[in-house]
Design an enzyme around this catalytic site. Structure first.
Site, PDB file in Angstrom:
ATOM      1  N   SER A   1       1.039  -1.761   0.226  1.00  0.00           N
ATOM      2  CA  SER A   1      -0.092   0.035   0.061  1.00  0.00           C
ATOM      3  C   SER A   1       0.484   0.915  -0.164  1.00  0.00           C
ATOM      4  CB  SER A   1      -0.893   0.205   1.501  1.00  0.00           C
ATOM      5  OG  SER A   1      -0.130  -0.358   2.455  1.00  0.00           O
TER       6      SER A   1
ATOM      7  N   TYR B   1      -0.477   1.745  -7.350  1.00  0.00           N
ATOM      8  CA  TYR B   1      -1.544   1.812  -6.222  1.00  0.00           C
ATOM      9  C   TYR B   1      -2.412   1.637  -6.207  1.00  0.00           C
ATOM     10  CZ  TYR B   1      -3.534   1.684  -2.101  1.00  0.00           C
ATOM     11  OH  TYR B   1      -3.986   0.891  -0.480  1.00  0.00           O
TER      12      TYR B   1
ATOM     13  N   PHE C   1      -9.872   7.117   2.485  1.00  0.00           N
ATOM     14  CA  PHE C   1      -9.746   8.189   3.295  1.00  0.00           C
ATOM     15  C   PHE C   1      -8.738   7.969   3.241  1.00  0.00           C
ATOM     16  CE2 PHE C   1     -12.133  11.207  -0.593  1.00  0.00           C
ATOM     17  CZ  PHE C   1     -11.938  10.502  -0.916  1.00  0.00           C
TER      18      PHE C   1
ATOM     19  N   HIS D   1       3.332   7.738   7.103  1.00  0.00           N
ATOM     20  CA  HIS D   1       2.227   8.424   7.361  1.00  0.00           C
ATOM     21  C   HIS D   1       2.712   9.624   8.246  1.00  0.00           C
ATOM     22  CE1 HIS D   1       0.729   3.618   6.177  1.00  0.00           C
ATOM     23  NE2 HIS D   1      -0.526   5.431   4.754  1.00  0.00           N
ATOM     24  N   LEU D   2       1.141  10.831   7.650  1.00  0.00           N
ATOM     25  CA  LEU D   2       2.240  11.878   9.138  1.00  0.00           C
ATOM     26  C   LEU D   2       1.278  11.630  10.373  1.00  0.00           C
ATOM     27  CD1 LEU D   2       2.074  14.841   8.749  1.00  0.00           C
ATOM     28  CD2 LEU D   2      -0.502  15.252   8.397  1.00  0.00           C
TER      29      LEU D   2
HETATM   30  N1  UFG Z   1       3.515  13.844   5.223  1.00  0.00           N
HETATM   31  C1  UFG Z   1       4.497  15.330   5.988  1.00  0.00           C
HETATM   32  N2  UFG Z   1       5.555  14.250   5.818  1.00  0.00           N
HETATM   33  C2  UFG Z   1       4.982  12.867   6.274  1.00  0.00           C
HETATM   34  C3  UFG Z   1       4.379  12.292   5.910  1.00  0.00           C
HETATM   35  C4  UFG Z   1       3.468  13.029   5.264  1.00  0.00           C
HETATM   36  O1  UFG Z   1       4.027  16.224   5.250  1.00  0.00           O
HETATM   37  O2  UFG Z   1       6.647  12.139   6.871  1.00  0.00           O
HETATM   38  C5  UFG Z   1       1.987  14.938   4.030  1.00  0.00           C
HETATM   39  C6  UFG Z   1       2.090  13.955   3.203  1.00  0.00           C
HETATM   40  O3  UFG Z   1       2.830  14.974   1.989  1.00  0.00           O
HETATM   41  C7  UFG Z   1       0.640  14.232   2.499  1.00  0.00           C
HETATM   42  C8  UFG Z   1      -0.075  14.595   3.570  1.00  0.00           C
HETATM   43  O4  UFG Z   1       1.375  14.690   4.931  1.00  0.00           O
HETATM   44  O5  UFG Z   1       0.461  15.758   2.279  1.00  0.00           O
HETATM   45  C9  UFG Z   1      -0.672  12.944   4.152  1.00  0.00           C
HETATM   46  O6  UFG Z   1      -0.022  11.663   4.270  1.00  0.00           O
HETATM   47  P1  UFG Z   1       0.282  10.373   4.156  1.00  0.00           P
HETATM   48  O7  UFG Z   1       1.480   8.875   4.068  1.00  0.00           O
HETATM   49  O8  UFG Z   1      -0.149  10.467   6.092  1.00  0.00           O
HETATM   50  O9  UFG Z   1      -0.940  10.426   2.975  1.00  0.00           O
HETATM   51  P2  UFG Z   1      -1.542   9.989   2.048  1.00  0.00           P
HETATM   52  O10 UFG Z   1      -2.742  11.095   1.389  1.00  0.00           O
HETATM   53  O11 UFG Z   1      -0.677  10.185   1.491  1.00  0.00           O
HETATM   54  O12 UFG Z   1      -1.753   8.295   1.571  1.00  0.00           O
HETATM   55  C10 UFG Z   1      -3.134   7.999   1.898  1.00  0.00           C
HETATM   56  C11 UFG Z   1      -2.569   6.366   2.414  1.00  0.00           C
HETATM   57  C12 UFG Z   1      -2.786   5.465   1.299  1.00  0.00           C
HETATM   58  C13 UFG Z   1      -3.117   6.345   0.196  1.00  0.00           C
HETATM   59  C14 UFG Z   1      -4.122   7.575  -0.520  1.00  0.00           C
HETATM   60  C15 UFG Z   1      -4.763   8.387  -0.965  1.00  0.00           C
HETATM   61  O13 UFG Z   1      -2.033   6.027   2.935  1.00  0.00           O
HETATM   62  O14 UFG Z   1      -2.838   4.384   1.140  1.00  0.00           O
HETATM   63  O15 UFG Z   1      -4.306   8.506   1.584  1.00  0.00           O
HETATM   64  O16 UFG Z   1      -5.120   9.016  -1.126  1.00  0.00           O
HETATM   65  F1  UFG Z   1      -3.200   5.511  -1.566  1.00  0.00           F
END
Ligand code: UFG
Length: 335
Positions: free
Chosen positions: A84, A148, A176, A196-197
């Site tokens: 994922s 993915y 989401f 993840h954030l």
């Molecule tokens: N972010 C940071 N620093 C970090 C991690 C994330 O600034 O260390 C930011 C990312 O750039 C993004 C936001 O936080 O703007 C959220 O990022 P995540 O990685 O937590 O989540 P995503 O939105 O990228 O991804 C999630 C799921 C995926 C899925 C996606 C669907 O993890 O599996 O939502 O849109 F595909």
């Protein structure tokens, strides 16, 4: 009996736990490539009676699948097992297509063979790609921008065809941003590496940890950082239980967004993490992370209307439970 694939992972384990607590007989099928044995031990301890079993197996191995299906009376499948990580999928698409698509095809074939006709599938907002409107409802075009998302969309299409041809009914839940942990801290988010954030912000509050990196502060959003819709893990799990009930009552194949209809920026999440942890968290601003859309917010009306689902927890609830869990995880790592 409910077969939970990927039940040693983050979302799968929380769902398996809820099923066990509801009194379902559960068999977890997991190859432990990213899941944890310790998580399975927790599930085993929670199962009061004999309603939990684990089978180590891989979806790419049909013998493993035969073993899972022939071991008991499987009534339905909840399918989480998948890779994922968006970034990894761009670097190694073959891994994603083979595991996610071929693995699911094997699973669906096993369902045909053993006459199992109900499946709840973890799909994703990544199947929509770059949004053309916000909030995103289920009729929004699906144009994934990474392997993915494409692998999950391909599975959704395969499931439509398997309904038409073989009468296998599916509910596809398009998640989401899933956040938080079990409110009793028995389980939580445990990815290696963590991308993840929320866990990354929280991890940075512990001694000897990396400074939190904030990716992209120049987006066209209210404070320049990306907007996401954070859905609590326990609320998300409830949607799986409702989907199972829906299929058991003869519901037709369908798909639903799971989100809150509320967007929060990365900076807002960061500030809330500082409040919950009562710490000044250090942050390093970095360029945009490749492939991040500026905004993703779900329209969740359909899941409310058809499944009778209501997300109840706030983002602060998710951060609080994630922090409790993270403290436990850190103690475990340091012991
Ligand atoms: N972010 C940071 N620093 C970090 C991690 C994330 O600034 O260390 C930011 C990312 O750039 C993004 C936001 O936080 O703007 C959220 O990022 P995540 O990685 O937590 O989540 P995503 O939105 O990228 O991804 C999630 C799921 C995926 C899925 C996606 C669907 O993890 O599996 O939502 O849109 F595909």
């Amino acid at each position: 009996m409910i077969l939970v694939t990927g039940g040693a992972g983050y979302i799968g384990s929380h769902c398996a736990m809820a099923l066990i607590e509801k009194g379902y007989d559960v068999i977890v099928f997991d190859n432990l490539s990213t899941g944890h044995l310790k998580t399975l031990e927790t599930l085993k301890n929670i199962a009061r009676s004999n309603n939990f079993n684990f089978l180590k197996g891989d979806l790419l191995n049909t013998e493993n699948l035969n073993k899972a299906f022939s071991s008991g009376n499987i009534e339905a499948v909840i399918h989480f097992a998948a890779f994922s990580q968006v970034g990894e999928s761009v670097k190694d698409p073959a891994k994603y297509y083979r595991n996610n698509i071929c693995g699911t095809l094997n699973l669906l074939d096993a369902m045909r063979k053993y006459n199992v006709d109900k499946i709840v599938f973890s799909s994703t907002a990544a199947t929509y790609g770059e949004p053309v409107r916000i909030p995103i409802d289920e009729t929004h075009p699906q144009n994934p921008i990474n392997p993915y998302g494409f692998s999950k969309l391909a599975i959704e299409k395969i499931m439509d065809d398997f309904d038409r041809a073989y009468n296998i009914k599916s509910v596809r839940l398009r998640y989401f941003n899933v956040a938080g942990a079990d409110s009793k801290s028995r389980l939580g988010e445990w990815h290696e590496p963590e991308t993840h954030l929320i866990p990354n912000i929280l991890k940075s509050t512990f001694a000897n940890s990396k400074t939190f990196q904030m990716f992209g502060t120049d987006y066209d959003t209210k404070d320049g950082t990306c907007v996401r819709d954070y859905i609590n893990i326990e609320d998300l799990v409830q949607a799986h239980l409702l989907s199972l009930e829906y299929l058991k009552k003869g519901g037709k194949t369908d798909f639903f967004n799971l989100g809150t209809k509320t967007g929060n920026t990365v900076k807002e999440v960061f500030t809330l993490c500082e409040k919950v942890t009562a710490k000044d968290i250090s942050v390093e601003t970095k360029p945009r992370r490749e492939g991040d859309p500026a905004q993703l917010v779900a329209d969740n009306t359909k899941a409310k209307q058809i499944l009778g689902w209501r997300p109840e927890k706030t983002l602060e609830d998710s951060i609080k439970s994630a922090f409790q869990w993270e403290k436990k995880l850190q103690a475990q790592i340091n012991s």
